[in-house]
Motif scaffolding. Structure first.
Motif, short mmCIF file in Angstrom:
data_model
loop_
_atom_site.label_atom_id
_atom_site.label_comp_id
_atom_site.label_asym_id
_atom_site.label_seq_id
_atom_site.Cartn_x
_atom_site.Cartn_y
_atom_site.Cartn_z
N ARG B 62 0.89 -1.17 0.00
CA ARG B 62 0.00 0.00 0.00
C ARG B 62 0.93 1.22 0.00
O ARG B 62 1.26 1.77 1.06
CB ARG B 62 -0.91 -0.01 1.23
CG ARG B 62 -1.89 1.16 1.28
CD ARG B 62 -2.74 1.18 2.54
NE ARG B 62 -3.78 0.18 2.56
CZ ARG B 62 -4.98 0.31 1.96
NH1 ARG B 62 -5.26 1.41 1.28
NH2 ARG B 62 -5.86 -0.66 2.04
N HIS B 64 2.85 4.70 0.01
CA HIS B 64 2.52 6.01 0.58
C HIS B 64 2.77 7.06 -0.50
O HIS B 64 3.90 7.27 -0.92
CB HIS B 64 3.36 6.29 1.82
CG HIS B 64 2.65 7.22 2.77
ND1 HIS B 64 2.01 8.36 2.34
CD2 HIS B 64 2.46 7.16 4.11
CE1 HIS B 64 1.46 8.97 3.37
NE2 HIS B 64 1.70 8.26 4.46
N THR B 86 -1.74 4.85 0.38
CA THR B 86 -1.75 5.58 1.65
C THR B 86 -1.51 7.05 1.35
O THR B 86 -0.77 7.38 0.43
CB THR B 86 -0.60 5.08 2.57
OG1 THR B 86 -0.60 3.66 2.60
CG2 THR B 86 -0.74 5.65 3.98
N SER B 88 -1.14 11.17 3.40
CA SER B 88 -0.89 11.86 4.69
C SER B 88 -1.77 13.08 4.88
O SER B 88 -1.72 13.70 5.94
CB SER B 88 0.58 12.26 4.79
OG SER B 88 0.90 13.25 3.84
N LEU B 105 -5.94 4.83 2.41
CA LEU B 105 -5.80 4.97 3.87
C LEU B 105 -5.24 6.35 4.16
O LEU B 105 -4.15 6.69 3.68
CB LEU B 105 -4.85 3.89 4.41
CG LEU B 105 -4.40 4.06 5.88
CD1 LEU B 105 -5.59 3.96 6.84
CD2 LEU B 105 -3.33 3.03 6.23
N TYR B 106 -5.97 7.13 4.93
CA TYR B 106 -5.48 8.45 5.38
C TYR B 106 -4.74 8.18 6.69
O TYR B 106 -5.35 7.94 7.72
CB TYR B 106 -6.67 9.40 5.56
CG TYR B 106 -6.37 10.70 6.27
CD1 TYR B 106 -5.20 11.41 6.04
CD2 TYR B 106 -7.29 11.24 7.17
CE1 TYR B 106 -4.95 12.60 6.69
CE2 TYR B 106 -7.05 12.44 7.83
CZ TYR B 106 -5.87 13.10 7.59
OH TYR B 106 -5.62 14.29 8.24
N GLY B 107 -3.41 8.23 6.62
CA GLY B 107 -2.58 7.65 7.67
C GLY B 107 -2.22 8.55 8.84
O GLY B 107 -1.36 8.18 9.63
N MET B 193 -2.68 -0.34 12.51
CA MET B 193 -1.54 0.10 11.67
C MET B 193 -0.45 0.65 12.57
O MET B 193 -0.74 1.18 13.65
CB MET B 193 -1.99 1.15 10.65
CG MET B 193 -2.46 2.48 11.18
SD MET B 193 -1.12 3.69 11.44
CE MET B 193 -0.92 4.33 9.79
N HIS B 195 3.83 2.43 12.29
CA HIS B 195 4.90 2.94 11.41
C HIS B 195 6.16 3.02 12.25
O HIS B 195 6.21 3.74 13.24
CB HIS B 195 4.53 4.32 10.89
CG HIS B 195 5.67 5.10 10.29
ND1 HIS B 195 6.31 4.69 9.14
CD2 HIS B 195 6.29 6.24 10.66
CE1 HIS B 195 7.27 5.57 8.84
NE2 HIS B 195 7.29 6.51 9.75
N SER B 237 -1.48 -3.52 9.22
CA SER B 237 -0.72 -2.69 8.29
C SER B 237 0.54 -2.17 8.98
O SER B 237 0.46 -1.55 10.03
CB SER B 237 -1.62 -1.51 7.85
OG SER B 237 -0.94 -0.66 6.96
N ARG B 257 3.25 -0.59 4.10
CA ARG B 257 3.28 0.77 3.56
C ARG B 257 4.74 1.24 3.45
O ARG B 257 5.55 0.97 4.33
CB ARG B 257 2.50 1.74 4.45
CG ARG B 257 1.05 1.27 4.73
CD ARG B 257 0.31 2.27 5.63
NE ARG B 257 1.15 2.82 6.65
CZ ARG B 257 1.46 2.22 7.79
NH1 ARG B 257 0.98 1.00 8.06
NH2 ARG B 257 2.26 2.79 8.65
#
Lengths: 403, 403
Positions: B62, B64, B86, B88, B105-107, B193, B195, B237, B257
């Motif tokens: 996915r 970014h 993805t 931001s 996906l709005y991360g 999710m 990161h 994720s 991502r």
């Protein structure tokens, strides 16, 4: 959300609204965050301060428009709608010329490949002058002047502080060679210019005063050398925001350039050139989370909204990515953005401070004062105009970008 | 200069050309500098590398899209024109939705004031999911879901490395409270999710592998906690460019991502995630002067063109504001941009190196590889597409900006 004003987000057309737009009944609360706020009251105070200082000394202000990149701000900071003004790119020259500015100094060393754009503007009646600091560039300007039958006005850049470009004062051979190449080659030798960029690293007002004198001395000295050799040098142009505000003597100087003073920022406050309360731009952000165990508040403004500028990192007080204020612009004690991701900022109390973290629930608005107004403003497509003490958005002023 | 391609400079319309534009017979030499070059050959190699790695492991990529902010690049990095992807910011979601992307996906943690824009996109048929890491935001998403009669899909953000936002793995009470608030409140609990932003600070591949396992462990563990409580968590994720390239085990992970890998940059090369030769973006600049006594070369790309990002400053090799290559992309030994003013960069041989300064007369073109591709690309309105070894501009791809 009928009261929402959003930065223009039509696909591919950020900032396409070239006219300033009056916002009706809109307030800070209706803005989509992050957004760039401009406090007109503070801006006008900053402009008045420098203009009054230079008027007392009989020296022209040639404001550097690389900071605002907005015709609305330009019109407020220039002496007259036609200028004079300074720019750092030819796109700025083109944009401001389109807005009626007629006396423009392009303050970054020109190269042959950019002379066609210079000529295009001059043919529109713009008195666009350029800067050179070497014989090769001077020759190109002279040749282009002859070819286009238009004496392009050029200033010779002087290196007064070892900061970046320019001819060193003691290198009179080079100075005269450049002057002769321009003057005899068909260009208009208009004088000299210098920029005391090192003034940003000063640690006291006394050091700024000394730097200003060094800037003046170098520029006036080089103009004298040119004149003694029979070359013209009517313009002696100096300036940086710190030196413009503290130069004790401007004898021999004909104009002063300064840019960031229109907004001021934390770097300038750290230099004591302004107070934090003079800073006219801020980034409006929304609280999106908390990390209670770390005493962090997360906001939706990261480095994309603040820029990566960390200019205060080398100053006495490191302000992180910016100083945090309430939505109404009142400082929270020792609250700064300590880290920035692309679209998230981490806010915390400065390390070592006894201040407590304010209560800011999810959805709260804060304003963040920037380290460097030029860099932060450049991240945004427009200014949301406010006045000190008011939450009303008086207008939205577009900015441009690019080269 | 009929062959000149310029970034769109119509007043107020940077990047207004939303269609990619094929350039006819244009070459690098005809560009107005500074300009952002994108080497399509390198970009496709970078995409192929990660896609192959994840395909082997049966995990979805996915990508970014905050790095490219360009539909043309997005179409090349996504599995299909509809995504997944993805973003931001909601502007990215809106722009990519307009370009046909349907699974987004709005991360970044969503807040109540942004939910109207989420709904507007979902009503267009976009499967837009959001991220929350606290009960207040979860409640707002749930309430908005009920009010709009649309179960907004939400992932719970997990803090796997103390880097920024997210629920800590051990805080199961909070995790379940958020999960229940979403699931019972009317939203769609889609999973978790995380990161591993701290992977950017790793100093060895072994450390990145360990960080990837920590990221996986936290996300899978939290999904397991949710499922054990009877809550749904179909999506697990994870991702960051370093961990995506070196995770040894992705068991339990459903999607990865990564963003900056599409271009790579000096920070990623410093981490050994890529080679310097993999870096697909560079800034084209023109030599505008020299300071022979200091062995400096001045170019017309400063921090406005490079960004203020100094991400390599904390790495083993500090690359200044970027590494300098010839116009054809061949590295000059140890030549870096040591300082940056707004529109001027100072190029010099790295301190302590025995390399000699190349002969680069006024007007010469160079390419500068960036510290951080996301930050540097964000300073430009478009990509000038090239291919490795060619000076031909194959196309100009617009970028967007804003929020």
């Amino acid at each position: 959300m009928p009261s929402t004003i959003r930065v223009s987000t039509d696909p591919g057309e950020p900032g396409s609204d070239t006219e300033s737009r009056a916002a009706t009944c809109a307030s800070i609360e209706g803005l989509s965050t992050p957004a760039l706020l401009l406090d007109e009251s503070r801006m006008m105070r900053n402009i008045t301060r420098l203009r009054a200082r230079l008027a007392e000394r009989g020296v022209t202000l040639r404001p550097h428009l690389k900071t605002p990149k907005s015709i609305e701000v330009a019109r407020r900071v220039m002496d007259a709608p036609g200028g004079p003004a300074t720019v750092s790119t030819l796109l700025e020259a083109e944009q401001f010329a389109a807005g009626g500015v007629r006396d423009i100094l392009y303050g970054v060393g020109v190269v042959p490949s950019k002379l066609e754009r210079v000529t295009a503007l001059r043919r529109q009646g713009v008195d666009l002058s350029v800067v050179v600091d070497n014989v090769d560039a001077a020759r190109a300007v002279a040749e282009h002047s002859r070819r286009t039958n238009d004496r392009i006005p050029a200033l010779i850049e002087i290196d007064s502080d070892g900061h970046r470009a320019g001819v060193r004062c003691e290198d009179t051979g080079n100075l005269l060679a450049i002057g002769n190449t321009l003057h005899e080659g068909g260009a208009e030798l208009r004088g000299v210019m210098t920029h005391a960029g090192e003034s940003y690293s000063c640690t006291s007002i006394e050091a700024i005063v000394a730097m200003a004198e060094r800037e003046r001395f170098a520029a006036v000295g080089c103009a004298t050398v040119l004149r003694a050799a029979g070359l013209p040098a009517p313009v002696v142009s100096v300036g940086s925001t710190p030196t413009a505000h503290f130069a004790a003597d401007l004898t021999g100087v004909t104009e002063v350039r300064a840019g960031v003073f229109v907004f001021f920022d934390l770097v300038m406050a750290g230099l004591q050139v302004c107070a934090v309360d003079d800073i006219a731009v801020s980034v409006l952000a929304t609280v999106i989370g908390h990390q209670p165990s770390k005493e962090w508040i997360l906001v939706d403004a990261g480095w994309m909204a603040m820029s990566r500028d960390r200019g205060t990192a080398s100053q006495r007080i490191d302000q992180g990515y910016g100083v945090v204020c309430s939505v109404d612009g009142v400082l929270y004690p020792d609250l700064i953005m300590i880290q920035a991701n692309q679209e998230q900022g981490i806010i915390a109390v400065r390390s070592g401070s006894g201040a407590s973290l304010p209560e800011l629930p999810i959805g709260s608005l804060v304003r963040i004062l920037p380290n460097h107004a030029c860099a932060t403003a450049a991240q945004h497509a427009s200014y949301e105009l406010i006045r000190t003490g008011s939450r009303e958005i008086a207008a939205q002023w577009p900015r441009f970008r690019g080269w």
